[in-house]
Design an enzyme around this catalytic site. Structure first.
Site, PDB file in Angstrom:
ATOM      1  N   LYS A  16      11.244  -4.439   6.173  1.00  3.07           N
ATOM      2  CA  LYS A  16      12.344  -4.981   5.366  1.00  3.07           C
ATOM      3  C   LYS A  16      12.169  -4.664   3.882  1.00  3.07           C
ATOM      4  O   LYS A  16      13.129  -4.462   3.169  1.00  3.07           O
ATOM      5  CB  LYS A  16      12.395  -6.501   5.511  1.00  3.07           C
ATOM      6  N   THR A  18       0.814  -1.216   0.000  1.00  5.53           N
ATOM      7  CA  THR A  18       0.000   0.000   0.000  1.00  5.53           C
ATOM      8  C   THR A  18       0.855   1.277   0.000  1.00  5.53           C
ATOM      9  O   THR A  18       0.685   2.151  -0.853  1.00  5.53           O
ATOM     10  CB  THR A  18      -0.917   0.033   1.253  1.00  5.53           C
ATOM     11  N   HIS A  47      -8.898  -0.917   1.384  1.00  9.18           N
ATOM     12  CA  HIS A  47      -8.707  -2.376   1.462  1.00  9.18           C
ATOM     13  C   HIS A  47     -10.049  -3.075   1.183  1.00  9.18           C
ATOM     14  O   HIS A  47     -10.162  -4.294   1.341  1.00  9.18           O
ATOM     15  CB  HIS A  47      -8.251  -2.790   2.869  1.00  9.18           C
TER      16      HIS A  47
HETATM   17  P1  PAP Z   1      -0.609  -1.021   4.850  1.00 15.72           P
HETATM   18  O1  PAP Z   1      -1.451  -1.911   3.999  1.00 15.72           O
HETATM   19  O2  PAP Z   1      -0.896  -1.155   6.307  1.00 15.72           O
HETATM   20  O3  PAP Z   1      -0.636   0.395   4.432  1.00 15.72           O
HETATM   21  P2  PAP Z   1       1.783  -1.744   3.419  1.00 15.72           P
HETATM   22  O4  PAP Z   1       2.460  -0.505   3.009  1.00 15.72           O
HETATM   23  O5  PAP Z   1       1.035  -2.496   2.378  1.00 15.72           O
HETATM   24  O6  PAP Z   1       0.895  -1.494   4.723  1.00 15.72           O
HETATM   25  O7  PAP Z   1       2.828  -2.785   3.975  1.00 15.72           O
HETATM   26  C1  PAP Z   1       4.066  -2.514   4.527  1.00 15.72           C
HETATM   27  C2  PAP Z   1       5.030  -3.431   3.823  1.00 15.72           C
HETATM   28  O8  PAP Z   1       5.489  -2.796   2.630  1.00 15.72           O
HETATM   29  C3  PAP Z   1       6.251  -3.700   4.682  1.00 15.72           C
HETATM   30  O9  PAP Z   1       6.716  -4.981   4.272  1.00 15.72           O
HETATM   31  P3  PAP Z   1       7.629  -5.906   5.204  1.00 15.72           P
HETATM   32  O10 PAP Z   1       6.962  -5.969   6.526  1.00 15.72           O
HETATM   33  O11 PAP Z   1       7.698  -7.240   4.517  1.00 15.72           O
HETATM   34  O12 PAP Z   1       8.965  -5.259   5.239  1.00 15.72           O
HETATM   35  C4  PAP Z   1       7.160  -2.578   4.221  1.00 15.72           C
HETATM   36  O13 PAP Z   1       8.520  -2.789   4.535  1.00 15.72           O
HETATM   37  C5  PAP Z   1       6.899  -2.600   2.728  1.00 15.72           C
HETATM   38  N1  PAP Z   1       7.253  -1.341   2.070  1.00 15.72           N
HETATM   39  C6  PAP Z   1       6.954  -0.085   2.479  1.00 15.72           C
HETATM   40  N2  PAP Z   1       7.449   0.807   1.612  1.00 15.72           N
HETATM   41  C7  PAP Z   1       8.083   0.103   0.652  1.00 15.72           C
HETATM   42  C8  PAP Z   1       8.813   0.476  -0.519  1.00 15.72           C
HETATM   43  N3  PAP Z   1       9.002   1.742  -0.852  1.00 15.72           N
HETATM   44  N4  PAP Z   1       9.320  -0.501  -1.283  1.00 15.72           N
HETATM   45  C9  PAP Z   1       9.153  -1.804  -0.953  1.00 15.72           C
HETATM   46  N5  PAP Z   1       8.476  -2.220   0.136  1.00 15.72           N
HETATM   47  C10 PAP Z   1       7.944  -1.271   0.936  1.00 15.72           C
END
Ligand code: PAP
Length: 325
Positions: free
Chosen positions: A290, A77, A139
């Site tokens: 991550k 997201t 969502h």
């Molecule tokens: P949300 O649905 O609550 O808004 P969302 O942004 O979909 O959350 O999820 C966060 C995930 O996206 C995290 O993954 P992880 O726990 O496996 O690390 C977060 O690290 C990842 N994320 C956020 N920003 C980026 C980005 N710019 N590039 C790649 N992954 C990202």
């Protein structure tokens, strides 16, 4: 819900009488992170999110020019919001002139409103103040989208993520937000609930498959992208999104700059995303962990991963949708 760091939209306060009446007739379950989840139109939601969805269904009037980003929680997201915001605003806020791009000082969640979250917090919101084309995210499942989203010509970009990474991301997110509640809930139980579909926002397969089939039936209306493709070929996927949204020609250099600005490394290191807070009190750093493909390996045992794999095999068999990991 006892922890004060849990955002209001996962809570159960400030419910209208209408929501309380509806809720009283719905199937309910005790869920991970929340004391009660309710099943509405096939999906399990917290009371607050359910109220946000109900108000959204009733009040949101989509315009033909609207762009709605849709995800299961923790499926990309924040990243998708950043990419599409930068793309749509590339003339108003050129990335190359750096220094003063909104993404450098504002978390993507504040630049792109979360429909059901905003409606829960401010039921009278009408989103009319957003610049055109209005960019929003949700969502909400395809089945439960407000009627006007389905009947108008607005565009939907859906981002899907490998369910094992999605689960693990959600698991760590919950641990950060509500350490006590999560500690009292074994991961084995959470995987079981996830695979039964009785998880916040679940069943995850219905959400993904509804948009998958919608994108195949109506490719001009719904674009299906994956977190994994975005990660492997961000520029190519961004150009696909730009073409779908009718953004016109984009210089290769511009694509490279947007990809760089929105990368995990870039966004997660910004002051606003390291020490900032959203108005609901959530720390912006909780959206950056991550940012990898296959990160589930350091959290899921082989048997838990196999349990999710069996569910994937069973639920997605014959759909043509294959998850890379
Ligand atoms: P949300 O649905 O609550 O808004 P969302 O942004 O979909 O959350 O999820 C966060 C995930 O996206 C995290 O993954 P992880 O726990 O496996 O690390 C977060 O690290 C990842 N994320 C956020 N920003 C980026 C980005 N710019 N590039 C790649 N992954 C990202």
């Amino acid at each position: 819900m006892s922890s004060s760091s849990v955002p209001a939209y996962l809570g159960d306060e400030d419910l209208t009488q209408e929501t309380r009446d509806l809720i009283s007739s719905l199937p309910k379950e005790k869920g991970w992170l929340v004391s009660e989840m309710y099943q509405y139109q096939g999906r399990w939601n917290t009371q607050a999110l359910l109220q946000g969805i109900l108000i959204c269904q009733k009040r949101f009037e989509a315009k033909d020019s609207d762009i709605i980003l849709v995800t299961n929680p923790k499926s990309g997201t924040t990243w998708l919001k950043a990419l599409v915001f930068a793309l749509l605003n590339r003339h108003k806020f050129p990335v190359s002139s750096s220094g003063n791009h909104p993404l450098l000082v504002t978390n993507p969640h504040l630049l792109v409103p979360f429909l059901e979250g905003v409606y829960y917090e401010s039921p009278d919101s009408d989103f009319s103040g957003l610049p055109s084309p209005r960019l929003m995210n949700t969502h909400i499942s395809h089945l439960s989208l407000p009627e006007s989203v389905k009947s108008s010509s607005c565009k939907i970009v859906y981002c899907c993520r490998n369910p094992k990474d999605m689960f693990v991301s959600l698991w760590h997110f919950g641990k950060k937000l509500a350490p006590e509640e999560t500690a009292a809930y074994p991961i084995e139980k959470a995987v079981e609930a996830f695979c039964e579909g009785k998880f916040i926002g679940g069943p995850f397969w219905d959400h993904i498959l509804e948009y998958w089939y919608a994108s195949r039936e109506n490719p001009n209306k719904v674009l299906f992208v994956t977190y994994e493709d975005l990660k492997k070929q961000t520029g190519t996927e961004m150009k696909r999104i730009a073409e779908f949204l009718g953004c016109g020609f984009i210089e290769e250099e511009e694509v490279r700059e947007i990809v760089k600005l929105c990368s995990f490394e870039s966004l997660s290191n910004l002051e606003v995303n390291r020490h900032g807070k959203l108005p609901n009190g959530m720390e912006t750093k909780t959206f950056f962990r991550k940012g990898e493909i296959g990160g589930w390996r350091d959290t899921l045992s082989e048997s838990l991963a196999a349990e999710i794999d069996r569910t994937i095999e069973e639920k997605f068999h014959g759909s043509g949708l294959i998850f890379s990991s």
